[in-house]
Design a protein around this motif. Structure first.
Motif, short mmCIF file in Angstrom:
data_model
loop_
_atom_site.label_atom_id
_atom_site.label_comp_id
_atom_site.label_asym_id
_atom_site.label_seq_id
_atom_site.Cartn_x
_atom_site.Cartn_y
_atom_site.Cartn_z
N LEU A 329 0.83 -1.20 0.00
CA LEU A 329 0.00 0.00 0.00
C LEU A 329 0.86 1.26 0.00
CD1 LEU A 329 -2.58 1.69 0.32
CD2 LEU A 329 -2.51 1.18 2.79
N ARG A 330 1.92 1.29 0.84
CA ARG A 330 2.78 2.47 0.89
C ARG A 330 3.45 2.71 -0.47
NH1 ARG A 330 0.00 2.56 4.56
NH2 ARG A 330 0.49 2.78 6.78
N TRP A 331 3.94 1.65 -1.09
CA TRP A 331 4.53 1.81 -2.42
C TRP A 331 3.50 2.30 -3.43
CZ3 TRP A 331 6.96 -3.68 -1.87
CH2 TRP A 331 8.18 -3.58 -1.17
N SER A 332 2.30 1.76 -3.36
CA SER A 332 1.25 2.15 -4.31
C SER A 332 0.86 3.61 -4.13
CB SER A 332 0.03 1.24 -4.15
OG SER A 332 0.37 -0.11 -4.42
N GLN A 333 0.85 4.08 -2.89
CA GLN A 333 0.57 5.50 -2.66
C GLN A 333 1.64 6.38 -3.30
OE1 GLN A 333 0.38 5.19 1.62
NE2 GLN A 333 -1.87 5.29 1.66
N PHE A 334 2.87 5.91 -3.25
CA PHE A 334 3.96 6.64 -3.92
C PHE A 334 3.70 6.73 -5.42
CE2 PHE A 334 7.87 6.30 -6.40
CZ PHE A 334 8.56 7.44 -6.00
N TYR A 335 3.37 5.60 -6.06
CA TYR A 335 3.16 5.61 -7.50
C TYR A 335 1.94 6.44 -7.90
CZ TYR A 335 6.82 2.15 -7.78
OH TYR A 335 8.03 1.53 -7.68
N GLU A 336 0.90 6.41 -7.07
CA GLU A 336 -0.25 7.27 -7.36
C GLU A 336 0.16 8.74 -7.32
OE1 GLU A 336 -4.69 8.39 -5.58
OE2 GLU A 336 -3.15 7.54 -4.29
N HIS A 337 0.94 9.10 -6.33
CA HIS A 337 1.37 10.49 -6.19
C HIS A 337 2.29 10.92 -7.33
CE1 HIS A 337 3.95 13.78 -4.62
NE2 HIS A 337 2.84 14.17 -4.05
N GLU A 338 3.16 10.01 -7.78
CA GLU A 338 4.17 10.36 -8.76
C GLU A 338 3.72 10.17 -10.21
OE1 GLU A 338 7.04 11.86 -8.21
OE2 GLU A 338 6.63 11.91 -6.06
N SER A 339 2.56 9.58 -10.44
CA SER A 339 2.05 9.47 -11.81
C SER A 339 1.90 10.85 -12.41
CB SER A 339 0.70 8.74 -11.81
OG SER A 339 0.15 8.76 -13.12
N CYS A 340 2.42 11.04 -13.61
CA CYS A 340 2.36 12.37 -14.23
C CYS A 340 0.96 12.68 -14.77
CB CYS A 340 3.38 12.49 -15.35
SG CYS A 340 2.99 11.56 -16.85
N GLY A 341 0.10 11.67 -14.87
CA GLY A 341 -1.27 11.89 -15.32
C GLY A 341 -1.44 11.96 -16.82
N LYS A 342 -0.38 11.69 -17.58
CA LYS A 342 -0.47 11.85 -19.03
C LYS A 342 -1.37 10.79 -19.67
CE LYS A 342 2.32 12.57 -23.17
NZ LYS A 342 3.65 12.97 -23.69
N CYS A 343 -1.31 9.57 -19.15
CA CYS A 343 -2.11 8.50 -19.78
C CYS A 343 -3.16 7.98 -18.80
CB CYS A 343 -1.22 7.37 -20.29
SG CYS A 343 -0.44 6.38 -19.01
N THR A 344 -4.29 7.57 -19.35
CA THR A 344 -5.42 7.14 -18.53
C THR A 344 -5.14 5.87 -17.73
OG1 THR A 344 -6.95 8.17 -20.08
CG2 THR A 344 -7.86 6.52 -18.60
N PRO A 345 -4.55 4.82 -18.30
CA PRO A 345 -4.34 3.59 -17.51
C PRO A 345 -3.57 3.84 -16.21
CG PRO A 345 -3.95 3.14 -19.82
CD PRO A 345 -4.10 4.63 -19.70
N CYS A 346 -2.50 4.62 -16.29
CA CYS A 346 -1.69 4.87 -15.09
C CYS A 346 -2.39 5.85 -14.15
CB CYS A 346 -0.32 5.42 -15.52
SG CYS A 346 0.80 5.74 -14.15
N ARG A 347 -2.92 6.93 -14.70
CA ARG A 347 -3.56 7.94 -13.86
C ARG A 347 -4.73 7.36 -13.08
NH1 ARG A 347 -5.15 11.01 -17.71
NH2 ARG A 347 -7.30 10.27 -17.74
N GLU A 348 -5.61 6.64 -13.75
CA GLU A 348 -6.79 6.08 -13.09
C GLU A 348 -6.45 4.78 -12.36
OE1 GLU A 348 -9.63 7.78 -12.99
OE2 GLU A 348 -8.56 9.32 -14.11
N GLY A 349 -5.58 3.98 -12.96
CA GLY A 349 -5.25 2.69 -12.37
C GLY A 349 -4.58 2.81 -11.02
N THR A 350 -3.59 3.72 -10.90
CA THR A 350 -2.90 3.87 -9.62
C THR A 350 -3.86 4.38 -8.54
OG1 THR A 350 -2.13 6.07 -10.34
CG2 THR A 350 -0.62 4.22 -10.62
#
Length: 432
Positions: A329-350
């Motif tokens: 969970l802690r790692w996933s919170q990091f990736y959600e925060h650091e996603s640049c938001g450019k693409c939908t799969p990463c922005r919404e998925g994280t």
């Protein structure tokens, strides 16, 4: 194990100075390189088998050879010192202890690819590193190792140290290039690749700090010497970063192919009174491994065969007091925060990965939410614009593979079975 190369000067007083570096043969390799043709330098690095130390492990000499020659454009060398991967902490100590190793390697690499300007991209938060690099570049320039007509060879090079704004996405080479150009750091569509259209749309090589810092030793001692260490496909030495529930965390220089069991022996083992539960071989973006993998060779092929990736060789060690769901969970919170938001799969998925993991960690999720979490991961992996999406899914999928029962235990108990205070890393108990 191997004799110290990158770390050979780290315990000396003022190891970061030019005088100390010269006493250990510093800048001798640059003189050797300037007496060769650029193509011969590239061929030597190819023959050595040096692979990128930033995570991907791509052959360095091959990467340099992609730069087109005779194209009439300026060429650039960019050193990636962003180092943002959770658990990764090898480049900053290297730069603090011996910045001239990097500067000499950068000069050799720039000569090989016929570049007259190089950039070192550093996280802006590490002010001590920035100051030390600026001072070292000034020392090298004053001594004639940078600037016009280096060592009378006719080759000129200027190195610029650039402070980034602190974004994980800028560890991705094309996002780093956009940041260097003054734009928001977001990954570019490829092709074109940096080798043909990189910084300012010109041919560019992007290499990690440790990769470039390994080059002078290859020039000094030769490709055959370098290949005498490690394995056939993963030759040479490298830095392994051990952190977490280990008696003596730190940087350990060894041949590629050493095992975690060997490294733990050097580091005094898992903290006293505890046992290994799980670990990462290359930072939080690599699939986790367990105590069953203690004897996996830590090279690119060995770790891949075990179902993970060597990555940046950031070995985070977790003992039996750690809740794997909480760690992921802690790692996933990091990736959600650091996603640049450019693409939908990463922005919404994280975002949804974190929401589901929060419910699972609290024990309030539904019976089918573990499978739902895996479905979200499947919608992100291989579908995001850059590798951040894949990085975010790796610890989740691997943790479910190895510890699905622990996820189920959270649901059965209606909460986490691991008291938070017991799994705190770097506690006083862990330091004893």
């Amino acid at each position: 194990m191997t004799a110290a190369v990158l770390t050979r000067m780290w315990d000396e007083p003022e190891s970061w100075t030019l005088a100390t570096y010269r006493r250990h043969g510093g800048y001798r390799a640059l003189a050797q390189a300037l007496a060769m043709t650029p193509d011969d330098v590239i061929a030597l690095v190819k023959d050595s088998g040096l692979r990128g130390r930033g995570g991907a492990g791509f052959p360095t000499g091959v990467k340099w050879g992609f730069i087109p020659q005779g194209d009439g454009k300026p060429h650039y060398l960019v050193v990636n010192a962003d180092e943002s991967e959770p658990g990764t902490c090898k480049d900053v100590p290297l730069l603090l202890a011996n910045p001239h190793e990097l500067i000499e390697g950068a000069a050799i690499a720039a000569y090989a690819i016929r570049a007259e300007r190089a950039f070192i991209y550093v996280r802006g938060e590490v002010v001590a590193v920035l100051r030390r690099l600026h001072a070292a570049v000034a020392e090298a320039r004053e001594a004639g190792y940078l600037g016009e007509n280096i060592l009378g060879s006719g080759f000129s090079l200027d190195i610029m140290v650039h402070a980034g704004a602190g974004a994980y996405i800028c560890g991705e080479e094309t996002a780093l290039l956009d940041s260097l150009e003054g734009r928001r750091g977001q990954p570019r569509l490829r092709p074109p690749f940096p080798a043909t259209a990189g910084l300012y749309a010109c041919p560019t090589v992007v290499n990690n700090v440790e990769t470039i810092a390994s080059v002078p030793a290859i020039l000094r001692d030769g490709a055959k010497w370098f290949r005498s260490m490690g394995s056939e496909k993963s030759p040479g030495f490298t830095l392994y970063s051990l952190s977490g529930h280990v008696t003596r965390p730190g940087q350990y220089e060894a041949e590629l192919g050493v095992t975690l069991r060997d490294l733990l022996t050097l580091a005094g083992g898992v903290r006293r009174g505890h046992r290994l539960k799980f670990w990462t071989p290359g930072g939080s973006s690599t699939p986790i491994l367990t105590d069953e993998h203690l004897d996996v060779p830590l090279d690119y092929e060995g770790v891949a065969a075990a179902g993970s990736m060597l990555g940046t060789k950031a070995l985070q060690i977790f003992d039996e007091t750690t809740c794997v769901v909480r760690a992921v969970l802690r790692w996933s919170q990091f990736y959600e925060h650091e996603s640049c938001g450019k693409c939908t799969p990463c922005r919404e998925g994280t975002f949804w990965m974190v929401r589901i993991l929060e419910e699972l960690e609290r024990g309030t999720a539904g019976a089918d939410d573990v499978d739902k979490l895996l479905d979200v991961c499947a919608s992100v992996a291989g579908r995001s614009f850059c590798a951040l999406g894949d990085a975010a899914t790796s610890p989740i999928v691997s943790s479910v593979t190895h510890f699905r029962d622990e996820y189920s235990e959270h649901l059965r108990l209606g909460g986490c079975p691991f008291p938070a205070e017991r799994s705190v890393l770097f506690s006083d108990e862990g330091a004893r």
